[in-house]
Design a protein around this motif. Structure first.
Motif, short mmCIF file in Angstrom:
data_model
loop_
_atom_site.label_atom_id
_atom_site.label_comp_id
_atom_site.label_asym_id
_atom_site.label_seq_id
_atom_site.Cartn_x
_atom_site.Cartn_y
_atom_site.Cartn_z
N ARG A 6 58.68 91.54 21.35
CA ARG A 6 59.80 92.25 21.99
C ARG A 6 59.89 91.96 23.49
NH1 ARG A 6 59.65 98.39 20.84
NH2 ARG A 6 61.70 98.22 21.77
N GLY A 7 58.78 91.52 24.07
CA GLY A 7 58.78 91.24 25.50
C GLY A 7 59.30 89.87 25.88
N VAL A 8 59.60 89.03 24.88
CA VAL A 8 60.15 87.70 25.17
C VAL A 8 61.56 87.86 25.78
CG1 VAL A 8 60.91 85.52 24.15
CG2 VAL A 8 58.79 86.61 23.38
N ASP A 9 61.85 87.09 26.80
CA ASP A 9 63.13 87.18 27.50
C ASP A 9 64.29 86.99 26.53
OD1 ASP A 9 64.98 87.36 29.54
OD2 ASP A 9 64.90 85.23 29.98
N SER A 10 65.21 87.95 26.51
CA SER A 10 66.34 87.90 25.58
C SER A 10 67.24 86.70 25.85
CB SER A 10 67.16 89.20 25.67
OG SER A 10 67.64 89.40 26.98
N GLU A 11 67.35 86.28 27.10
CA GLU A 11 68.20 85.12 27.41
C GLU A 11 67.63 83.85 26.79
OE1 GLU A 11 68.71 84.85 31.58
OE2 GLU A 11 69.90 86.70 31.74
N GLY A 62 53.22 93.26 12.89
CA GLY A 62 53.75 93.35 14.25
C GLY A 62 55.07 92.61 14.41
N ILE A 63 55.16 91.42 13.81
CA ILE A 63 56.41 90.65 13.86
C ILE A 63 57.52 91.40 13.13
CG2 ILE A 63 57.51 88.51 13.08
CD1 ILE A 63 54.80 87.13 13.47
N TRP A 64 57.20 91.92 11.95
CA TRP A 64 58.19 92.69 11.17
C TRP A 64 58.65 93.91 11.96
CZ3 TRP A 64 57.08 95.72 6.03
CH2 TRP A 64 58.31 96.01 5.40
N SER A 65 57.72 94.61 12.59
CA SER A 65 58.06 95.79 13.36
C SER A 65 58.92 95.44 14.57
CB SER A 65 56.78 96.50 13.82
OG SER A 65 57.07 97.62 14.62
N ALA A 66 58.64 94.30 15.20
CA ALA A 66 59.42 93.89 16.38
C ALA A 66 60.85 93.51 16.02
CB ALA A 66 58.73 92.73 17.08
N ARG A 67 61.07 93.04 14.80
CA ARG A 67 62.38 92.55 14.40
C ARG A 67 63.19 93.57 13.60
NH1 ARG A 67 62.13 86.63 14.43
NH2 ARG A 67 63.61 86.49 12.72
N GLY A 98 71.87 76.68 17.88
CA GLY A 98 71.92 76.65 16.43
C GLY A 98 70.60 76.83 15.73
N ALA A 99 69.59 77.34 16.42
CA ALA A 99 68.29 77.54 15.80
C ALA A 99 68.33 78.73 14.84
CB ALA A 99 67.23 77.78 16.87
N THR A 100 67.62 78.62 13.74
CA THR A 100 67.52 79.70 12.78
C THR A 100 66.54 80.76 13.30
OG1 THR A 100 65.71 78.65 11.57
CG2 THR A 100 67.96 78.07 10.92
N PRO A 101 66.59 81.98 12.74
CA PRO A 101 65.62 83.01 13.17
C PRO A 101 64.17 82.56 13.02
CG PRO A 101 67.38 84.03 11.93
CD PRO A 101 67.61 82.55 11.84
N GLY A 102 63.87 81.82 11.94
CA GLY A 102 62.51 81.32 11.77
C GLY A 102 62.13 80.32 12.84
N GLN A 103 63.05 79.42 13.19
CA GLN A 103 62.78 78.45 14.24
C GLN A 103 62.59 79.12 15.59
OE1 GLN A 103 66.25 76.01 13.64
NE2 GLN A 103 65.12 74.48 12.45
N ILE A 104 63.39 80.15 15.86
CA ILE A 104 63.25 80.89 17.13
C ILE A 104 61.90 81.59 17.18
CG2 ILE A 104 64.13 82.87 18.42
CD1 ILE A 104 66.93 82.04 17.54
N LEU A 105 61.49 82.16 16.04
CA LEU A 105 60.19 82.84 16.00
C LEU A 105 59.06 81.86 16.26
CD1 LEU A 105 58.47 85.37 15.36
CD2 LEU A 105 58.55 84.68 12.96
#
Length: 317
Positions: free
Chosen positions: A175-180, A111-116, A189-196
């Motif tokens: 995908r429903g997490v607020d884009s802002e 699901g995470i892979w599909s969302a990204r 400066g967060a990495t994609p992993g840290q944001i996830l």
């Protein structure tokens, strides 16, 4: 067009035969792992004193839901015991728990892979549609060919049938997490992993837990079908009741499935939103933690006001 026919069935049979002939070692390994997990969990549940297990289940219900849910859980498990279905219920619970865990472990990363990744999402959508709409009985045919009669084909068919909701709900939550909010994480400066880990997964957790709840419910709904494949438990009793037209046995086994379903549904549904249940242990702990944090914030504000007032007095002529 008379006589024209696409031999899809023959192709599928040939594919199943090829897997059976060439991946026998892998199938044996999967069978060993599944039997080890299901039989091991069953032995643990049946080896635990019944009263202790009922108390543990009631405490879990109280921790995530309410004291009334704990009482209902104790009464439900006592009713299962009084009908002589304890062993079968624990066998079914073991099958459902192991199948749900395997499905969740597979579904959440997918699901995470599909969302990204839009390409993965495009490829996965028709596959999930196929898995979700194919009649569940069909999965038993290749599963029995691969693993013979027993708990393994039932669990494999259960995992395949229960997997799609977990993938879809995880993708929807991410995908429903607020884009802002995500953009703010990038700005700091967060990495994609840290944001996830720090933003997307926590905010998507209620939706993900709703998917986990659906996975568990679909796994339990496959109990009867798993019983047709020879898996022990309440499903096997239902199959026996159907074959002998035994109304009493069928009603009792069906009621046992319902009682397990209600317990698992309420517990997993509450795990996603523990603060919404103020009478639960988790809800009370969350309120106390919030109260302590508010007290610390008030104390810090009071100290800051005192320091400001002291500075103003020193600055006065």
């Amino acid at each position: 067009m008379d006589g024209f026919r696409i031999p899809i069935g023959e192709w599928a049979a040939a594919a199943v035969g090829w897997v059976k002939d060439n991946l026998e070692g892998l199938l044996d390994f999967i069978s060993f792992i599944v039997k080890f997990l299901v039989n091991g969990l069953t032995d643990v549940l049946l080896g635990t004193p019944i009263v202790a297990l009922i108390i543990i289940a009631a405490l879990i219900a109280w921790a995530v839901r309410s004291i009334w849910m704990a009482v209902g859980t104790a009464v439900s498990f006592a009713l299962i015991l009084s009908m002589g279905l304890w062993v079968a219920a624990m066998q079914t619970l073991s099958l459902v728990v192991v199948a749900a865990l395997i499905a969740v472990v597979i579904a959440i990363p997918l699901g995470i892979w599909s969302a990204r990744n839009a390409t993965v999402r495009t490829i996965m959508k028709p596959i999930l549609d196929f898995m979700q709409t194919m009649p569940a009985f069909v999965y038993l045919i290749p599963a029995i060919v691969f693993f013979s009669i027993g708990v393994v084909p039932g669990l494999v068919a259960t995992v395949i049938f229960a997997l799609p909701p977990g993938v879809r709900m995880t993708e929807l939550g991410i995908r429903g997490v607020d884009s802002e909010t995500v953009e703010a994480g990038h700005a700091f400066g967060a990495t994609p992993g840290q944001i996830l880990r720090g933003i997307q997964l926590p905010l998507a957790m209620p939706t993900i837990m709703a998917g986990v709840n659906q996975v568990i419910m679909l796994s339990l709904s496959m109990a009867v079908i798993a019983g047709m494949a020879g898996a022990d438990g309440l499903g096997k009793l239902v199959v026996q009741a159907i074959s002998t037209v035994n109304i009493g046995k069928g009603v009792e086994a069906g009621l046992g499935v319902v009682l397990l379903a209600v317990f698992l549904d309420r517990v997993t549904a509450a795990l996603g939103t523990p603060n919404e249940h103020p009478s639960s242990l988790l809800g009370m702990m969350a309120r106390r933690r919030g109260a302590r944090q508010a007290e610390k914030a008030d104390a810090a504000n009071l100290e800051a006001d005192r320091a400001t007032a002291k500075g103003m007095r020193r600055a006065a002529p």
